[in-house]
Write a protein that holds these residues in place. Structure first.
Motif, PDB file in Angstrom:
ATOM      1  N   ALA A 152      -4.938   0.329  -4.785  1.00 41.86           N
ATOM      2  CA  ALA A 152      -6.357   0.217  -5.139  1.00 41.86           C
ATOM      3  C   ALA A 152      -6.514  -0.562  -6.446  1.00 41.86           C
ATOM      4  O   ALA A 152      -7.372  -1.444  -6.562  1.00 41.86           O
ATOM      5  CB  ALA A 152      -6.969   1.611  -5.274  1.00 41.86           C
ATOM      6  N   THR A 153      -5.648  -0.259  -7.430  1.00 35.65           N
ATOM      7  CA  THR A 153      -5.710  -0.940  -8.720  1.00 35.65           C
ATOM      8  C   THR A 153      -5.472  -2.434  -8.558  1.00 35.65           C
ATOM      9  O   THR A 153      -6.207  -3.265  -9.108  1.00 35.65           O
ATOM     10  CB  THR A 153      -4.628  -0.359  -9.660  1.00 35.65           C
ATOM     11  OG1 THR A 153      -4.784   1.048  -9.711  1.00 35.65           O
ATOM     12  CG2 THR A 153      -4.741  -0.924 -11.048  1.00 35.65           C
ATOM     13  N   GLU A 154      -4.458  -2.798  -7.767  1.00 35.33           N
ATOM     14  CA  GLU A 154      -4.119  -4.212  -7.628  1.00 35.33           C
ATOM     15  C   GLU A 154      -5.123  -4.956  -6.746  1.00 35.33           C
ATOM     16  O   GLU A 154      -5.352  -6.136  -6.943  1.00 35.33           O
ATOM     17  CB  GLU A 154      -2.685  -4.395  -7.125  1.00 35.33           C
ATOM     18  CG  GLU A 154      -1.637  -3.974  -8.157  1.00 35.33           C
ATOM     19  CD  GLU A 154      -1.909  -4.508  -9.562  1.00 35.33           C
ATOM     20  OE1 GLU A 154      -2.339  -5.661  -9.716  1.00 35.33           O
ATOM     21  OE2 GLU A 154      -1.706  -3.744 -10.520  1.00 35.33           O
ATOM     22  N   ARG A 155      -5.739  -4.248  -5.788  1.00 36.48           N
ATOM     23  CA  ARG A 155      -6.760  -4.947  -5.015  1.00 36.48           C
ATOM     24  C   ARG A 155      -7.936  -5.317  -5.929  1.00 36.48           C
ATOM     25  O   ARG A 155      -8.471  -6.422  -5.850  1.00 36.48           O
ATOM     26  CB  ARG A 155      -7.250  -4.125  -3.828  1.00 36.48           C
ATOM     27  CG  ARG A 155      -8.303  -4.915  -3.087  1.00 36.48           C
ATOM     28  CD  ARG A 155      -8.657  -4.472  -1.727  1.00 36.48           C
ATOM     29  NE  ARG A 155      -7.557  -4.374  -0.784  1.00 36.48           N
ATOM     30  CZ  ARG A 155      -7.761  -3.991   0.473  1.00 36.48           C
ATOM     31  NH1 ARG A 155      -8.968  -3.707   0.896  1.00 36.48           N
ATOM     32  NH2 ARG A 155      -6.738  -3.902   1.297  1.00 36.48           N
ATOM     33  N   THR A 156      -8.297  -4.383  -6.837  1.00 39.73           N
ATOM     34  CA  THR A 156      -9.371  -4.655  -7.792  1.00 39.73           C
ATOM     35  C   THR A 156      -8.989  -5.808  -8.720  1.00 39.73           C
ATOM     36  O   THR A 156      -9.767  -6.725  -8.956  1.00 39.73           O
ATOM     37  CB  THR A 156      -9.663  -3.384  -8.618  1.00 39.73           C
ATOM     38  OG1 THR A 156     -10.030  -2.344  -7.719  1.00 39.73           O
ATOM     39  CG2 THR A 156     -10.787  -3.600  -9.618  1.00 39.73           C
ATOM     40  N   ILE A 214       2.316  -4.925   0.244  1.00 40.77           N
ATOM     41  CA  ILE A 214       1.622  -4.628  -1.012  1.00 40.77           C
ATOM     42  C   ILE A 214       0.847  -5.876  -1.454  1.00 40.77           C
ATOM     43  O   ILE A 214      -0.328  -5.798  -1.831  1.00 40.77           O
ATOM     44  CB  ILE A 214       2.614  -4.161  -2.105  1.00 40.77           C
ATOM     45  CG1 ILE A 214       3.299  -2.853  -1.675  1.00 40.77           C
ATOM     46  CG2 ILE A 214       1.896  -3.970  -3.440  1.00 40.77           C
ATOM     47  CD1 ILE A 214       4.454  -2.428  -2.571  1.00 40.77           C
ATOM     48  N   ALA A 215       1.500  -7.044  -1.364  1.00 39.47           N
ATOM     49  CA  ALA A 215       0.850  -8.302  -1.753  1.00 39.47           C
ATOM     50  C   ALA A 215      -0.348  -8.586  -0.842  1.00 39.47           C
ATOM     51  O   ALA A 215      -1.434  -8.937  -1.299  1.00 39.47           O
ATOM     52  CB  ALA A 215       1.853  -9.450  -1.691  1.00 39.47           C
ATOM     53  N   ARG A 216      -0.147  -8.403   0.471  1.00 40.27           N
ATOM     54  CA  ARG A 216      -1.224  -8.656   1.434  1.00 40.27           C
ATOM     55  C   ARG A 216      -2.401  -7.724   1.177  1.00 40.27           C
ATOM     56  O   ARG A 216      -3.564  -8.142   1.220  1.00 40.27           O
ATOM     57  CB  ARG A 216      -0.675  -8.466   2.854  1.00 40.27           C
ATOM     58  CG  ARG A 216      -1.655  -8.749   3.964  1.00 40.27           C
ATOM     59  CD  ARG A 216      -0.954  -8.841   5.313  1.00 40.27           C
ATOM     60  NE  ARG A 216      -0.294 -10.132   5.507  1.00 40.27           N
ATOM     61  CZ  ARG A 216      -0.895 -11.192   6.038  1.00 40.27           C
ATOM     62  NH1 ARG A 216      -2.140 -11.117   6.438  1.00 40.27           N
ATOM     63  NH2 ARG A 216      -0.260 -12.326   6.164  1.00 40.27           N
ATOM     64  N   SER A 217      -2.097  -6.465   0.881  1.00 36.27           N
ATOM     65  CA  SER A 217      -3.158  -5.497   0.610  1.00 36.27           C
ATOM     66  C   SER A 217      -3.909  -5.843  -0.681  1.00 36.27           C
ATOM     67  O   SER A 217      -5.128  -5.710  -0.755  1.00 36.27           O
ATOM     68  CB  SER A 217      -2.553  -4.099   0.523  1.00 36.27           C
ATOM     69  OG  SER A 217      -3.456  -3.219  -0.084  1.00 36.27           O
TER      70      SER A 217
END
Lengths: 233, 211
Positions: free
Chosen positions: B183-187, B86-89
Protein backbone atom coordinates in the motif's frame (compact mmCIF):
# COMPACT_ATOMS: atom_id res chain seq x y z
CA UNK A 1 -20.91 0.27 33.64
CA UNK A 2 -17.78 0.76 31.61
CA UNK A 3 -17.74 -2.88 30.59
CA UNK A 4 -21.36 -2.59 29.52
CA UNK A 5 -20.51 0.50 27.50
CA UNK A 6 -17.55 -1.21 25.91
CA UNK A 7 -19.57 -4.28 25.16
CA UNK A 8 -22.60 -2.53 23.72
CA UNK A 9 -21.09 -1.32 20.50
CA UNK A 10 -18.39 -2.20 18.04
CA UNK A 11 -17.10 0.36 15.59
CA UNK A 12 -17.50 -0.68 11.96
CA UNK A 13 -14.30 -1.96 10.37
CA UNK A 14 -12.18 0.80 8.90
CA UNK A 15 -11.59 0.60 5.21
CA UNK A 16 -9.96 2.83 2.68
CA UNK A 17 -9.36 6.52 3.19
CA UNK A 18 -12.04 9.16 3.69
CA UNK A 19 -10.49 12.57 3.14
CA UNK A 20 -13.17 15.14 2.24
CA UNK A 21 -11.06 17.97 3.79
CA UNK A 22 -8.01 17.16 1.68
CA UNK A 23 -7.47 20.76 0.54
CA UNK A 24 -7.47 22.14 4.10
CA UNK A 25 -5.49 19.15 5.33
CA UNK A 26 -2.82 19.75 2.71
CA UNK A 27 -2.61 23.36 3.90
CA UNK A 28 -2.08 22.17 7.49
CA UNK A 29 0.49 19.64 6.22
CA UNK A 30 2.48 22.35 4.46
CA UNK A 31 2.41 24.36 7.70
CA UNK A 32 3.53 21.34 9.75
CA UNK A 33 6.39 20.56 7.37
CA UNK A 34 7.47 24.20 7.55
CA UNK A 35 7.30 24.08 11.35
CA UNK A 36 9.35 20.89 11.40
CA UNK A 37 11.97 22.30 9.07
CA UNK A 38 12.29 25.68 10.82
CA UNK A 39 11.90 24.72 14.48
CA UNK A 40 11.14 21.12 15.46
CA UNK A 41 13.85 19.29 13.50
CA UNK A 42 16.73 21.67 14.38
CA UNK A 43 15.64 21.81 18.04
CA UNK A 44 15.32 18.02 18.20
CA UNK A 45 18.77 17.63 16.63
CA UNK A 46 20.27 20.04 19.17
CA UNK A 47 18.47 18.29 22.03
CA UNK A 48 19.59 14.86 20.83
CA UNK A 49 23.18 16.00 20.31
CA UNK A 50 23.65 18.02 23.50
CA UNK A 51 21.66 15.99 26.02
CA UNK A 52 23.13 12.52 26.73
CA UNK A 53 21.02 9.45 25.89
CA UNK A 54 20.35 8.29 29.47
CA UNK A 55 19.08 11.77 30.42
CA UNK A 56 16.76 11.83 27.38
CA UNK A 57 15.45 8.40 28.39
CA UNK A 58 14.82 9.72 31.93
CA UNK A 59 12.93 12.76 30.60
CA UNK A 60 10.90 10.55 28.29
CA UNK A 61 10.09 8.13 31.15
CA UNK A 62 9.11 11.06 33.38
CA UNK A 63 6.72 12.45 30.74
CA UNK A 64 5.22 9.00 30.04
CA UNK A 65 4.68 8.43 33.75
CA UNK A 66 2.64 11.65 33.94
CA UNK A 67 0.45 10.21 31.21
CA UNK A 68 -0.35 7.00 33.13
CA UNK A 69 -3.26 8.40 35.21
CA UNK A 70 -4.99 9.50 31.98
CA UNK A 71 -4.32 6.06 30.46
CA UNK A 72 -5.77 4.45 33.59
CA UNK A 73 -9.02 6.44 33.26
CA UNK A 74 -9.29 5.55 29.56
CA UNK A 75 -8.69 1.84 30.18
CA UNK A 76 -11.47 1.89 32.80
CA UNK A 77 -13.81 3.70 30.37
CA UNK A 78 -13.03 1.03 27.76
CA UNK A 79 -13.77 -1.75 30.23
CA UNK A 80 -10.14 -2.91 29.99
CA UNK A 81 -9.83 -3.74 33.67
CA UNK A 82 -6.64 -5.78 33.35
CA UNK A 83 -4.86 -2.99 31.45
CA UNK A 84 -6.23 -0.45 33.95
CA UNK A 85 -4.71 -2.52 36.79
CA UNK A 86 -1.41 -2.84 34.92
CA UNK A 87 -1.32 0.94 34.38
CA UNK A 88 -2.21 1.62 38.04
CA UNK A 89 0.63 -0.57 39.32
CA UNK A 90 3.07 0.85 36.76
CA UNK A 91 2.29 4.37 38.00
CA UNK A 92 2.63 3.30 41.65
CA UNK A 93 5.95 1.48 41.09
CA UNK A 94 7.56 3.97 38.71
CA UNK A 95 6.53 7.01 40.80
CA UNK A 96 8.20 5.55 43.90
CA UNK A 97 10.93 3.01 43.06
CA UNK A 98 11.40 4.72 39.70
CA UNK A 99 12.03 8.10 41.41
CA UNK A 100 9.08 10.18 40.21
CA UNK A 101 9.02 8.22 36.95
CA UNK A 102 12.58 8.97 35.79
CA UNK A 103 13.21 5.23 35.60
CA UNK A 104 10.92 2.46 34.43
CA UNK A 105 11.42 -0.53 36.75
CA UNK A 106 7.82 -1.64 36.07
CA UNK A 107 8.72 -2.78 32.53
CA UNK A 108 11.61 -4.87 33.88
CA UNK A 109 9.28 -6.74 36.25
CA UNK A 110 6.82 -7.58 33.50
CA UNK A 111 4.49 -4.57 33.53
CA UNK A 112 5.10 -2.90 30.15
CA UNK A 113 3.33 0.34 29.23
CA UNK A 114 -0.21 -0.06 27.88
CA UNK A 115 -0.68 3.33 26.25
CA UNK A 116 -4.13 4.45 25.25
CA UNK A 117 -6.12 7.63 24.71
CA UNK A 118 -9.67 8.92 24.57
CA UNK A 119 -9.79 8.37 20.80
CA UNK A 120 -9.41 4.66 21.55
CA UNK A 121 -12.14 4.94 24.19
CA UNK A 122 -14.45 6.48 21.58
CA UNK A 123 -13.55 3.61 19.24
CA UNK A 124 -14.41 1.10 22.00
CA UNK A 125 -17.76 2.86 22.42
CA UNK A 126 -18.52 2.37 18.75
CA UNK A 127 -17.67 5.82 17.38
CA UNK A 128 -16.47 5.44 13.78
CA UNK A 129 -13.13 6.83 12.63
CA UNK A 130 -14.65 9.71 10.66
CA UNK A 131 -12.76 11.75 8.10
CA UNK A 132 -8.99 12.02 8.02
CA UNK A 133 -7.61 15.26 9.47
CA UNK A 134 -4.20 16.82 9.54
CA UNK A 135 -4.16 19.30 12.41
CA UNK A 136 -1.67 22.17 12.63
CA UNK A 137 1.09 21.39 15.20
CA UNK A 138 -0.60 18.11 16.25
CA UNK A 139 -0.25 16.36 12.89
CA UNK A 140 -2.20 13.43 11.36
CA UNK A 141 -5.48 12.52 13.07
CA UNK A 142 -9.11 11.68 12.31
CA UNK A 143 -12.33 13.34 13.40
CA UNK A 144 -12.69 10.75 16.16
CA UNK A 145 -9.05 10.84 17.23
CA UNK A 146 -8.88 14.64 17.25
CA UNK A 147 -11.98 14.80 19.47
CA UNK A 148 -10.18 12.27 21.69
CA UNK A 149 -7.04 14.42 21.82
CA UNK A 150 -9.07 17.48 22.86
CA UNK A 151 -10.71 15.49 25.68
CA UNK A 152 -7.37 14.01 26.78
CA UNK A 153 -5.82 17.49 27.03
CA UNK A 154 -8.78 19.09 28.83
CA UNK A 155 -9.48 16.18 31.18
CA UNK A 156 -5.91 15.08 31.95
CA UNK A 157 -5.90 14.07 35.65
CA UNK A 158 -2.24 15.01 36.04
CA UNK A 159 -2.77 18.55 34.75
CA UNK A 160 -5.72 18.94 37.14
CA UNK A 161 -3.52 18.11 40.14
CA UNK A 162 -0.27 19.87 39.21
CA UNK A 163 -0.07 23.62 39.78
CA UNK A 164 2.46 26.38 39.08
CA UNK A 165 6.07 25.22 38.69
CA UNK A 166 5.07 21.56 38.74
CA UNK A 167 2.69 22.10 35.86
CA UNK A 168 5.39 23.94 33.87
CA UNK A 169 7.86 21.13 34.54
CA UNK A 170 5.33 18.58 33.30
CA UNK A 171 4.67 20.62 30.15
CA UNK A 172 8.40 21.04 29.53
CA UNK A 173 9.00 17.31 29.97
CA UNK A 174 6.23 16.46 27.50
CA UNK A 175 7.70 18.79 24.88
CA UNK A 176 11.21 17.45 25.50
CA UNK A 177 9.93 13.89 25.16
CA UNK A 178 8.34 14.76 21.80
CA UNK A 179 11.66 16.28 20.66
CA UNK A 180 13.42 13.12 21.86
CA UNK A 181 11.08 11.01 19.70
CA UNK A 182 11.67 13.29 16.71
CA UNK A 183 15.44 12.83 17.21
CA UNK A 184 15.24 9.09 17.79
CA UNK A 185 13.18 8.44 14.69
CA UNK A 186 14.78 11.21 12.65
CA UNK A 187 15.80 9.01 9.69
CA UNK A 188 12.31 7.58 9.38
CA UNK A 189 10.52 10.93 9.83
CA UNK A 190 12.92 12.67 7.44
CA UNK A 191 12.35 9.99 4.81
CA UNK A 192 8.58 10.50 5.02
CA UNK A 193 8.54 14.30 5.21
CA UNK A 194 11.42 15.17 2.90
CA UNK A 195 12.07 12.19 0.60
CA UNK A 196 8.55 11.08 -0.38
CA UNK A 197 7.08 12.18 -3.69
CA UNK A 198 3.89 13.12 -1.80
CA UNK A 199 4.64 13.40 1.91
CA UNK A 200 1.02 14.28 2.70
CA UNK A 201 -0.30 11.05 1.16
CA UNK A 202 2.46 9.00 2.84
CA UNK A 203 1.79 10.51 6.28
CA UNK A 204 -1.95 9.93 5.84
CA UNK A 205 -1.51 6.27 4.88
CA UNK A 206 1.02 5.58 7.63
CA UNK A 207 -1.14 7.23 10.28
CA UNK A 208 -4.36 5.46 9.31
CA UNK A 209 -2.78 2.01 8.92
CA UNK A 210 -0.81 2.25 12.14
CA UNK A 211 -3.75 3.65 14.08
CA UNK A 212 -6.09 0.89 12.88
CA UNK A 213 -3.43 -1.62 13.91
CA UNK A 214 -3.20 -0.05 17.40
CA UNK A 215 -6.96 -0.28 17.73
CA UNK A 216 -6.88 -3.94 16.75
CA UNK A 217 -8.85 -3.33 13.56
CA UNK A 218 -8.18 -5.47 10.54
CA UNK A 219 -7.33 -3.10 7.70
CA UNK A 220 -8.59 -4.68 4.47
CA UNK A 221 -5.36 -3.83 2.63
CA UNK A 222 -3.59 -6.23 4.99
CA UNK A 223 -5.34 -9.15 3.33
CA UNK A 224 -4.60 -7.85 -0.18
CA UNK A 225 -3.57 -10.52 -2.68
CA UNK A 226 -1.83 -8.95 -5.70
CA UNK A 227 -1.92 -12.30 -7.55
CA UNK A 228 -5.73 -12.08 -7.56
CA UNK A 229 -5.98 -8.34 -8.37
CA UNK A 230 -7.76 -7.92 -11.74
CA UNK A 231 -6.24 -4.41 -12.04
CA UNK A 232 -2.79 -5.92 -12.36
CA UNK A 233 -3.57 -8.27 -15.23
CA UNK B 1 -12.53 -17.31 -12.52
CA UNK B 2 -14.81 -18.12 -15.43
CA UNK B 3 -16.40 -21.52 -15.42
CA UNK B 4 -16.34 -23.42 -18.67
CA UNK B 5 -19.74 -24.94 -19.54
CA UNK B 6 -19.52 -28.68 -19.95
CA UNK B 7 -21.36 -30.41 -22.73
CA UNK B 8 -21.49 -34.12 -23.28
CA UNK B 9 -19.76 -34.67 -26.62
CA UNK B 10 -21.67 -36.67 -29.18
CA UNK B 11 -20.04 -39.88 -30.30
CA UNK B 12 -19.36 -38.55 -33.81
CA UNK B 13 -16.82 -35.86 -32.96
CA UNK B 14 -15.50 -37.37 -29.74
CA UNK B 15 -12.26 -38.70 -31.13
CA UNK B 16 -11.21 -35.52 -32.90
CA UNK B 17 -12.18 -33.30 -29.99
CA UNK B 18 -10.18 -35.39 -27.54
CA UNK B 19 -7.20 -35.23 -29.84
CA UNK B 20 -7.46 -31.44 -30.08
CA UNK B 21 -7.85 -31.12 -26.33
CA UNK B 22 -4.82 -33.23 -25.55
CA UNK B 23 -2.74 -31.34 -28.12
CA UNK B 24 -3.84 -28.05 -26.51
CA UNK B 25 -2.99 -29.42 -23.07
CA UNK B 26 0.46 -30.38 -24.33
CA UNK B 27 1.03 -26.85 -25.67
CA UNK B 28 -0.11 -25.26 -22.41
CA UNK B 29 2.14 -27.56 -20.40
CA UNK B 30 5.12 -26.71 -22.60
CA UNK B 31 4.67 -22.96 -22.09
CA UNK B 32 4.07 -23.09 -18.32
CA UNK B 33 7.08 -22.68 -16.01
CA UNK B 34 8.16 -25.83 -14.23
CA UNK B 35 5.69 -26.66 -11.49
CA UNK B 36 6.98 -26.22 -7.93
CA UNK B 37 8.36 -29.42 -6.51
CA UNK B 38 5.94 -29.13 -3.62
CA UNK B 39 2.93 -26.90 -2.99
CA UNK B 40 3.22 -24.27 -0.27
CA UNK B 41 2.30 -25.39 3.23
CA UNK B 42 2.22 -23.72 6.59
CA UNK B 43 5.60 -25.34 7.22
CA UNK B 44 7.33 -24.22 4.01
CA UNK B 45 6.00 -20.66 4.42
CA UNK B 46 7.38 -20.48 7.91
CA UNK B 47 10.70 -22.00 6.98
CA UNK B 48 11.14 -19.41 4.18
CA UNK B 49 10.72 -16.58 6.70
CA UNK B 50 12.88 -18.37 9.30
CA UNK B 51 15.71 -18.41 6.77
CA UNK B 52 15.01 -14.82 5.66
CA UNK B 53 14.97 -13.51 9.21
CA UNK B 54 18.16 -15.33 10.08
CA UNK B 55 19.88 -13.70 7.06
CA UNK B 56 18.55 -10.27 8.08
CA UNK B 57 19.74 -10.79 11.66
CA UNK B 58 23.17 -11.70 10.29
CA UNK B 59 23.36 -8.50 8.23
CA UNK B 60 22.10 -6.09 10.91
CA UNK B 61 24.66 -7.39 13.37
CA UNK B 62 27.53 -7.72 10.90
CA UNK B 63 28.92 -4.28 11.70
CA UNK B 64 29.52 -3.72 7.98
CA UNK B 65 29.33 -0.30 6.32
CA UNK B 66 25.97 1.09 5.22
CA UNK B 67 26.80 0.56 1.53
CA UNK B 68 27.77 -3.08 2.16
CA UNK B 69 24.62 -3.72 4.19
CA UNK B 70 22.41 -2.21 1.49
CA UNK B 71 24.05 -4.53 -1.08
CA UNK B 72 23.35 -7.47 1.24
CA UNK B 73 19.71 -6.40 1.60
CA UNK B 74 19.30 -6.14 -2.17
CA UNK B 75 20.61 -9.68 -2.53
CA UNK B 76 18.26 -10.94 0.22
CA UNK B 77 15.33 -9.11 -1.36
CA UNK B 78 16.01 -10.68 -4.78
CA UNK B 79 16.22 -14.17 -3.32
CA UNK B 80 13.29 -14.11 -0.89
CA UNK B 81 10.76 -11.69 -2.42
CA UNK B 82 8.60 -11.92 -5.54
CA UNK B 83 10.04 -8.62 -6.79
CA UNK B 84 8.07 -8.80 -10.06
CA UNK B 85 4.64 -8.87 -8.37
CA UNK B 86 5.65 -6.24 -5.78
CA UNK B 87 6.85 -3.92 -8.58
CA UNK B 88 3.71 -4.57 -10.66
CA UNK B 89 1.50 -3.89 -7.65
CA UNK B 90 3.36 -0.65 -6.86
CA UNK B 91 2.81 0.55 -10.42
CA UNK B 92 -0.87 -0.42 -10.26
CA UNK B 93 -3.03 0.02 -13.37
CA UNK B 94 -0.19 1.90 -15.08
CA UNK B 95 1.52 -1.50 -15.45
CA UNK B 96 -1.01 -2.33 -18.16
CA UNK B 97 0.20 0.39 -20.50
CA UNK B 98 3.89 -0.38 -19.92
CA UNK B 99 5.80 -2.33 -22.57
CA UNK B 100 7.58 -5.49 -21.44
CA UNK B 101 10.94 -3.71 -21.80
CA UNK B 102 9.65 -0.90 -19.57
CA UNK B 103 8.31 -3.40 -17.02
CA UNK B 104 11.65 -5.15 -16.93
CA UNK B 105 13.60 -1.88 -16.49
CA UNK B 106 11.08 -0.69 -13.92
CA UNK B 107 11.32 -3.93 -11.93
CA UNK B 108 15.12 -3.72 -11.78
CA UNK B 109 15.10 -0.04 -10.76
CA UNK B 110 12.35 -0.72 -8.22
CA UNK B 111 14.30 -3.62 -6.69
CA UNK B 112 17.27 -1.35 -5.98
CA UNK B 113 15.03 1.42 -4.66
CA UNK B 114 13.12 -0.88 -2.26
CA UNK B 115 16.28 -2.60 -1.07
CA UNK B 116 17.88 0.79 -0.27
CA UNK B 117 14.75 2.22 1.35
CA UNK B 118 13.81 -0.79 3.48
CA UNK B 119 17.45 -1.75 3.98
CA UNK B 120 17.97 1.61 5.73
CA UNK B 121 15.02 0.89 8.03
CA UNK B 122 16.31 -2.61 8.82
CA UNK B 123 19.78 -1.18 9.40
CA UNK B 124 18.29 0.79 12.29
CA UNK B 125 17.60 -2.61 13.89
CA UNK B 126 21.38 -2.99 14.51
CA UNK B 127 22.01 -4.69 17.82
CA UNK B 128 18.52 -6.17 17.73
CA UNK B 129 16.98 -9.28 16.29
CA UNK B 130 13.79 -10.50 14.62
CA UNK B 131 12.10 -13.70 15.82
CA UNK B 132 9.41 -15.64 13.99
CA UNK B 133 6.45 -16.18 16.33
CA UNK B 134 3.73 -17.82 14.26
CA UNK B 135 2.12 -18.56 10.93
CA UNK B 136 -1.43 -18.87 9.66
CA UNK B 137 -3.45 -18.87 6.43
CA UNK B 138 -5.00 -15.67 4.99
CA UNK B 139 -7.18 -16.20 1.92
CA UNK B 140 -4.95 -18.12 -0.48
CA UNK B 141 -1.60 -17.22 1.09
CA UNK B 142 0.22 -17.53 4.42
CA UNK B 143 1.02 -14.84 6.93
CA UNK B 144 4.12 -15.34 9.05
CA UNK B 145 4.27 -13.16 12.16
CA UNK B 146 7.49 -12.04 13.78
CA UNK B 147 8.59 -9.70 16.53
CA UNK B 148 11.47 -7.25 16.18
CA UNK B 149 13.44 -6.73 19.39
CA UNK B 150 15.42 -3.51 19.39
CA UNK B 151 17.64 -2.34 22.19
CA UNK B 152 15.82 0.21 24.34
CA UNK B 153 12.34 -0.14 22.88
CA UNK B 154 9.42 -2.49 23.26
CA UNK B 155 9.21 -5.26 20.66
CA UNK B 156 7.09 -4.55 17.60
CA UNK B 157 5.35 -6.73 15.08
CA UNK B 158 6.48 -7.49 11.53
CA UNK B 159 4.24 -9.68 9.32
CA UNK B 160 5.33 -11.38 6.10
CA UNK B 161 2.94 -12.56 3.40
CA UNK B 162 4.13 -15.65 1.55
CA UNK B 163 2.75 -17.22 -1.63
CA UNK B 164 3.90 -19.81 -4.17
CA UNK B 165 1.95 -18.29 -7.06
CA UNK B 166 5.18 -17.12 -8.70
CA UNK B 167 6.18 -20.79 -9.02
CA UNK B 168 7.99 -20.99 -5.69
CA UNK B 169 7.59 -19.82 -2.10
CA UNK B 170 8.41 -16.09 -1.90
CA UNK B 171 7.20 -13.21 0.23
CA UNK B 172 5.22 -10.46 -1.50
CA UNK B 173 4.25 -8.12 1.32
CA UNK B 174 5.63 -6.94 4.62
CA UNK B 175 3.57 -5.22 7.31
CA UNK B 176 5.31 -3.34 10.13
CA UNK B 177 2.95 -2.39 12.98
CA UNK B 178 0.05 -2.33 10.55
CA UNK B 179 1.91 -0.35 7.87
CA UNK B 180 1.77 -2.28 4.63
CA UNK B 181 4.62 -2.17 2.09
CA UNK B 182 2.44 -2.77 -1.00
CA UNK B 183 0.00 0.00 0.00
CA UNK B 184 2.84 2.38 0.90
CA UNK B 185 4.70 1.78 -2.36
CA UNK B 186 1.58 2.02 -4.50
CA UNK B 187 0.99 5.48 -2.98
CA UNK B 188 4.61 6.51 -3.38
CA UNK B 189 5.17 5.17 -6.91
CA UNK B 190 1.77 6.60 -7.92
CA UNK B 191 2.85 10.04 -6.66
CA UNK B 192 6.21 9.75 -8.45
CA UNK B 193 4.43 8.81 -11.68
CA UNK B 194 1.96 11.72 -11.31
CA UNK B 195 4.89 14.10 -10.86
CA UNK B 196 6.20 12.82 -14.21
CA UNK B 197 2.73 13.08 -15.78
CA UNK B 198 2.56 9.33 -16.34
CA UNK B 199 5.92 9.01 -18.14
CA UNK B 200 7.18 5.57 -17.07
CA UNK B 201 10.69 6.07 -18.50
CA UNK B 202 11.08 9.26 -16.44
CA UNK B 203 9.80 7.37 -13.38
CA UNK B 204 12.41 4.62 -13.97
CA UNK B 205 15.15 7.26 -14.15
CA UNK B 206 13.88 8.85 -10.90
CA UNK B 207 13.82 5.48 -9.15
CA UNK B 208 17.44 4.84 -10.11
CA UNK B 209 18.33 8.21 -8.58
CA UNK B 210 16.19 7.80 -5.45
CA UNK B 211 18.37 7.23 -2.42
Amino acid sequence: MAAALAGCATAPPAAGISDPYEAQNRGAHAFNVGLDKAIVRPTATAYGTVVPGPVRTGVSNFASNLGEPGDFVNHVLQGQIEKAGQTFFRFAINSTLGIAGLFDPATSIGLPAARTDFGQTLHAWGVPEGAYLEVPVIGPSTERDFAGTVVDVLMNPTSMVLKGDEASTARGARIAARLGDRYRYSDLVDSILYESADSYAQARLLYLQNRRFQLGQQDESNAYDPYEDPDLR
Amino acid sequence: MRTIPMKTPTSGNLGRRQLLLSAAAGLVAATLPAAPAQAITIGTARSLIDRLVSEINGVINSGRSEAAMLRDFESIFSRYADVAIIARSALGVAARSASSAQMSAFTTAFRGYVARKYGRRFREFSGGRIEVTGVGPVKSFYEVTSLAYLPGSSPFEVRWHVSDKSGRDLFFNLIIEGVNMLATERTEIGAMLDRRRGDIDALIADLRQAS
